[in-house]
Scaffold this motif. Structure first.
Motif: not given
Length: 260
Positions: A163-180
């Motif tokens: 909804l915001t289109g705002e970017p986020f970093d790799a650590r956030t992606a990992q914490a969200a479950g997108l990255l191992n």
């Protein structure tokens, strides 16, 4: 190695590498990219020696920046008589795949690139990588990406990203479950190789039947799932790989998987 310009396909040992090869366009998605990745998945599944697929992009600037907006007419041109879209068909095919896939994310991962990330089973990213769903900034929405993303990341985060289109970093992606794993750029290939190594020495039959079962039970209730999986373990126990695995365990040696 097969090089179709937009996507390179290469077998490296028991790993099949699919590399988006449009670095000058930040590895943006067009028709050739979708077709090339789909071809890679087919070739990997047709080759009995392949145990794992690796999906990545050329260079360290981008894994995939989404649709090629330099050619918006092509990116958002639809045949409205056709109920399915090629990119959506690629995501469908990935979910029906029975060989595991790893995303090697060396650069920015945005929009449709997030869909490519989500269609793999595991992901390793460099710590400088930026992620995002910026579609609302150009008047569209990550419709097809949502189909996979909603089952991986927490709903509140998905809402914010979309909804915001705002970017986020790799650590956030990992914490969200997108990255191992998130590693320094210099360690990215070593970590991917390590993960490949943890897969290729295991039973290919168990992995393929296991992925098939995980896909099947995803939308089942517990009662449906437990009934299905108790029959699946019985079938799996009859395979040559299961027999070899149990025999090797008893003989205290490494299994030699027949793949059957």
């Amino acid at each position: 190695m097969t090089d179709s310009n937009s996507v390179m396909l290469e077998k490296r040992g028991q790993a099949f590498w699919i590399t988006i090869n449009r670095p000058e366009k930040r590895n943006a998605i067009n028709g050739d990219v979708v077709a090339g990745i789909a071809r890679g998945y087919r070739e990997a599944h047709d080759d009995p020696d392949v145990r794992v697929i690796v999906l990545t992009g050329t260079g360290d600037k981008a894994f995939c920046a989404g649709a090629d907006l330099q050619h918006t007419g092509a990116a958002f041109a639809f045949d409205f008589a056709k109920p399915n879209v090629d990119y959506a068909d690629l995501l469908r095919a990935s979910q029906n795949a029975t060989k595991p896939a790893i995303a090697r994310v060396g650069g920015v991962c945005m929009a449709g690139g997030m869909g490519l990330l989500c269609m793999t089973d595991m992901a390793v990213a460099a710590d400088h990588v930026v992620f995002g769903l910026p579609e609302v900034k150009v008047g569209v929405f990550p419709m097809q990406v949502m189909s996979l993303l909603q089952s991986i990341a927490p709903r509140r985060l998905v809402n914010e990203w979309a909804l915001t289109g705002e970017p986020f970093d790799a650590r956030t992606a990992q914490a969200a479950g997108l990255l191992n794993y998130v590693v320094p750029s210099a360690e990215l290939d070593a970590k991917v190789d390590w993960l490949i190594g943890r897969i290729v020495d295991k039973s290919p039959t168990a992995i393929r039947r296991g992925k098939y079962a995980m896909r099947a039970i995803a939308s089942m209730s517990f009662d449906e799932s437990i009934a299905y999986t108790e029959s699946q373990i019985a079938l799996l126990a009859m395979t040559e790989d299961a027999k070899e695995g149990l025999k090797a365990f008893g003989e205290k040696r490494k299994p030699s998987w027949p793949g059957r």
